[in-house]
Design a protein around this motif. Structure first.
Motif, PDB file in Angstrom:
ATOM      1  N   PRO A  16       6.783 -33.296 -42.617  1.00 50.67           N
ATOM      2  CA  PRO A  16       7.159 -33.435 -41.199  1.00 50.67           C
ATOM      3  C   PRO A  16       8.496 -32.761 -40.924  1.00 50.67           C
ATOM      4  O   PRO A  16       9.407 -32.779 -41.753  1.00 50.67           O
ATOM      5  N   ASP A  17       8.605 -32.181 -39.751  1.00 51.56           N
ATOM      6  CA  ASP A  17       9.833 -31.515 -39.333  1.00 51.56           C
ATOM      7  C   ASP A  17      10.749 -32.548 -38.686  1.00 51.56           C
ATOM      8  O   ASP A  17      10.579 -32.923 -37.534  1.00 51.56           O
ATOM      9  N   PHE A  18      11.743 -33.022 -39.474  1.00 51.10           N
ATOM     10  CA  PHE A  18      12.626 -34.066 -38.955  1.00 51.10           C
ATOM     11  C   PHE A  18      13.511 -33.543 -37.837  1.00 51.10           C
ATOM     12  O   PHE A  18      13.946 -34.279 -36.976  1.00 51.10           O
ATOM     13  N   LYS A  19      13.823 -32.257 -37.830  1.00 52.97           N
ATOM     14  CA  LYS A  19      14.672 -31.705 -36.792  1.00 52.97           C
ATOM     15  C   LYS A  19      14.019 -31.786 -35.422  1.00 52.97           C
ATOM     16  O   LYS A  19      14.704 -31.791 -34.411  1.00 52.97           O
ATOM     17  N   ALA A  20      12.680 -31.836 -35.417  1.00 47.39           N
ATOM     18  CA  ALA A  20      11.989 -31.927 -34.132  1.00 47.39           C
ATOM     19  C   ALA A  20      12.226 -33.273 -33.459  1.00 47.39           C
ATOM     20  O   ALA A  20      12.036 -33.415 -32.259  1.00 47.39           O
ATOM     21  N   ASN A  21      12.637 -34.277 -34.283  1.00 45.62           N
ATOM     22  CA  ASN A  21      12.874 -35.602 -33.714  1.00 45.62           C
ATOM     23  C   ASN A  21      14.289 -35.752 -33.166  1.00 45.62           C
ATOM     24  O   ASN A  21      14.603 -36.763 -32.561  1.00 45.62           O
ATOM     25  N   TYR A  98      25.855 -40.332 -26.443  1.00 44.12           N
ATOM     26  CA  TYR A  98      26.743 -39.849 -27.491  1.00 44.12           C
ATOM     27  C   TYR A  98      25.995 -39.783 -28.820  1.00 44.12           C
ATOM     28  O   TYR A  98      25.257 -40.709 -29.173  1.00 44.12           O
ATOM     29  N   VAL A  99      26.207 -38.698 -29.537  1.00 43.62           N
ATOM     30  CA  VAL A  99      25.693 -38.548 -30.895  1.00 43.62           C
ATOM     31  C   VAL A  99      26.823 -38.009 -31.767  1.00 43.62           C
ATOM     32  O   VAL A  99      27.876 -37.601 -31.270  1.00 43.62           O
ATOM     33  N   SER A 100      26.605 -38.011 -33.062  1.00 44.71           N
ATOM     34  CA  SER A 100      27.593 -37.483 -33.985  1.00 44.71           C
ATOM     35  C   SER A 100      27.632 -35.962 -33.919  1.00 44.71           C
ATOM     36  O   SER A 100      26.854 -35.327 -33.202  1.00 44.71           O
ATOM     37  N   ARG A 101      28.525 -35.381 -34.689  1.00 41.56           N
ATOM     38  CA  ARG A 101      28.690 -33.919 -34.649  1.00 41.56           C
ATOM     39  C   ARG A 101      27.417 -33.182 -35.014  1.00 41.56           C
ATOM     40  O   ARG A 101      27.098 -32.140 -34.434  1.00 41.56           O
ATOM     41  N   ASP A 102      26.664 -33.708 -35.990  1.00 40.77           N
ATOM     42  CA  ASP A 102      25.419 -33.067 -36.397  1.00 40.77           C
ATOM     43  C   ASP A 102      24.219 -33.577 -35.617  1.00 40.77           C
ATOM     44  O   ASP A 102      23.098 -33.072 -35.801  1.00 40.77           O
ATOM     45  N   GLY A 103      24.409 -34.567 -34.752  1.00 36.81           N
ATOM     46  CA  GLY A 103      23.327 -35.067 -33.918  1.00 36.81           C
ATOM     47  C   GLY A 103      22.355 -35.980 -34.615  1.00 36.81           C
ATOM     48  O   GLY A 103      21.283 -36.271 -34.073  1.00 36.81           O
ATOM     49  N   LYS A 104      22.707 -36.505 -35.796  1.00 34.06           N
ATOM     50  CA  LYS A 104      21.767 -37.312 -36.564  1.00 34.06           C
ATOM     51  C   LYS A 104      21.928 -38.807 -36.348  1.00 34.06           C
ATOM     52  O   LYS A 104      21.049 -39.578 -36.736  1.00 34.06           O
ATOM     53  N   MET A 198      32.335 -36.830 -31.384  1.00 31.33           N
ATOM     54  CA  MET A 198      31.425 -37.429 -30.415  1.00 31.33           C
ATOM     55  C   MET A 198      30.912 -36.335 -29.484  1.00 31.33           C
ATOM     56  O   MET A 198      31.644 -35.847 -28.621  1.00 31.33           O
ATOM     57  N   ARG A 199      29.654 -35.948 -29.683  1.00 22.77           N
ATOM     58  CA  ARG A 199      29.026 -34.925 -28.856  1.00 22.77           C
ATOM     59  C   ARG A 199      28.027 -35.567 -27.906  1.00 22.77           C
ATOM     60  O   ARG A 199      27.563 -36.692 -28.112  1.00 22.77           O
ATOM     61  N   TYR A 200      27.705 -34.820 -26.869  1.00 25.17           N
ATOM     62  CA  TYR A 200      26.716 -35.271 -25.898  1.00 25.17           C
ATOM     63  C   TYR A 200      25.362 -34.654 -26.235  1.00 25.17           C
ATOM     64  O   TYR A 200      25.275 -33.481 -26.631  1.00 25.17           O
ATOM     65  N   ALA A 201      24.324 -35.459 -26.050  1.00 24.66           N
ATOM     66  CA  ALA A 201      22.948 -34.983 -26.180  1.00 24.66           C
ATOM     67  C   ALA A 201      22.144 -35.521 -25.005  1.00 24.66           C
ATOM     68  O   ALA A 201      22.465 -36.577 -24.438  1.00 24.66           O
ATOM     69  N   PHE A 202      21.107 -34.785 -24.629  1.00 29.66           N
ATOM     70  CA  PHE A 202      20.240 -35.241 -23.556  1.00 29.66           C
ATOM     71  C   PHE A 202      19.404 -36.429 -24.042  1.00 29.66           C
ATOM     72  O   PHE A 202      18.926 -36.444 -25.185  1.00 29.66           O
TER      73      PHE A 202
END
Length: 348
Positions: A16-21, A98-104, A198-202
């Motif tokens: 599975p492609d985890f990045k797609a999540n 808010y997400v972390s720098r890598d978005g995980k 602290m980055r922003y994500a949709f």
């Protein structure tokens, strides 16, 4: 199905492609819209908080502590939203999280608390510290008028040039440079968010085909160009002070050193200047002697009135105090009679 075939299918099945999540990182326009909304609601909260403080502490306290009230409103707004792990009204408007720098992962509680302290509270204490250091007497402030010319040693000129770089100028330069980097990359709108990762994500899936491709790279380029021009001007003035050119004489040094006062007038000169400008200070018994001592103080600032002004109801206040009051509430602070700015009458 035989066990051997089942194991074979598992071996050849794609991973599975985890990045797609992962959520899509927010772009610069969405972040700017969210911050504009948050700034508006912070202003509304500040006005409400000021009204509450005014009830308990009075008008004078709110006039003398506007900066502290603004810091408290900003910290309260973020503590009720970001610190508790919920969205602000601006983030809800654009659907950002808010997400972390890598978005995980989601930022932890300590990171959110550190961001609030660095964004809302720390700049206030730094500004007070630099103002106190600036106002404290130092040897460079004792330089006489005769030494502020090209005969001043180069080492002392360098010291004066660097010491006169105010906190606000340095902070503005750093903030403008950071905003330019944000316009180019679209990652961190505030330095404190960059520091605490602290980055922003949709909060929803993005249809890239319908999303416009425009961004703010042009604005970032204009900010960089402005910083370069300012740096060249400052570098030119610094080089001129080293070489002792005639064009960088006393007047130019004073123009560059706006934070240092030269030739402070005495009390007699200040009183003479007040008389020339027509400033009326009721702390002087000789001015408007027909006003009794018991009525010479302003009920808003609780000090002797400066430029006393009468409302149409007859009550008197300082000109600046009653003007600021009427802008918020067009009524007399004492009797609540309706008072408009054009109805105020300065006393002479």
């Amino acid at each position: 199905m035989p066990p051997s075939e089942e194991i074979k299918l598992r071996a050849v099945s794609p991973r599975p492609d985890f990045k797609a999540n992962y959520l899509e990182f927010a772009n610069a326009p969405a972040i700017v819209r969210a911050n504009q909304k948050d700034s508006y609601f912070e202003t509304v909260l500040r006005d409400k908080l000021q009204n509450v403080i005014q009830i308990f502490k009075g008008q004078r306290f709110t006039h003398t502590h506007p900066e502290e009230i603004g810091v408290a409103a900003k910290a309260l707004y973020l503590s009720l939203t970001t610190l508790l792990g919920t969205k602000t009204l601006g983030e809800e408007y654009v659907d950002l999280i808010y997400v972390s720098r890598d978005g995980k992962r989601i930022p932890r509680y300590l990171a959110r608390a550190g961001f609030i302290f660095a964004y809302a509270i720390l700049p206030y204490f730094l500004a007070r510290l630099f103002r106190r250091l600036k106002s404290s007497p130092t040897p460079k402030d004792e330089v006489t008028e005769e030494k502020i010319n090209k005969e001043l040693p180069i080492s002392l000129r360098i010291e004066k040039y660097l010491s006169n770089m105010s906190y606000s100028k340095v902070l503005d330069t750093i903030m403008n440079l950071h905003i330019a980097v944000f316009y180019f990359s679209g990652q961190f709108y505030n330095i404190s968010k960059r520091f605490f990762s602290m980055r922003y994500a949709f909060g929803h899936k993005i249809n890239k085909e319908r999303t416009p491709n425009g961004n703010y790279e042009l604005l970032g380029g204009l900010i960089v160009l402005q910083l370069v021009m300012k740096s060249l001007g400052g570098f030119k003035g610094l080089i001129g002070s080293f070489t002792g050119n005639d064009e960088h004489d006393e007047s130019n040094l004073r123009a560059n050193n706006k934070d240092i006062m030269y030739g402070i007038p005495s009390e007699e000169e200040q009183e003479e200047a007040k008389q020339q400008l027509g400033i009326i200070d009721l702390s002087d018994p000789s001015q408007l002697p027909y006003i009794p001592e018991s009525s010479r103080q302003c009920m808003l600032c609780l000090s002797y009135m400066t430029n006393p002004t009468a409302a149409n109801c007859g009550h008197c206040f300082c000109w600046s105090c009653i003007i600021d009051w009427c802008k918020e509430r067009p009524e007399c602070p004492l009797c609540r009679q309706k008072v408009l700015e054009q109805q105020l009458l300065p006393l002479h």
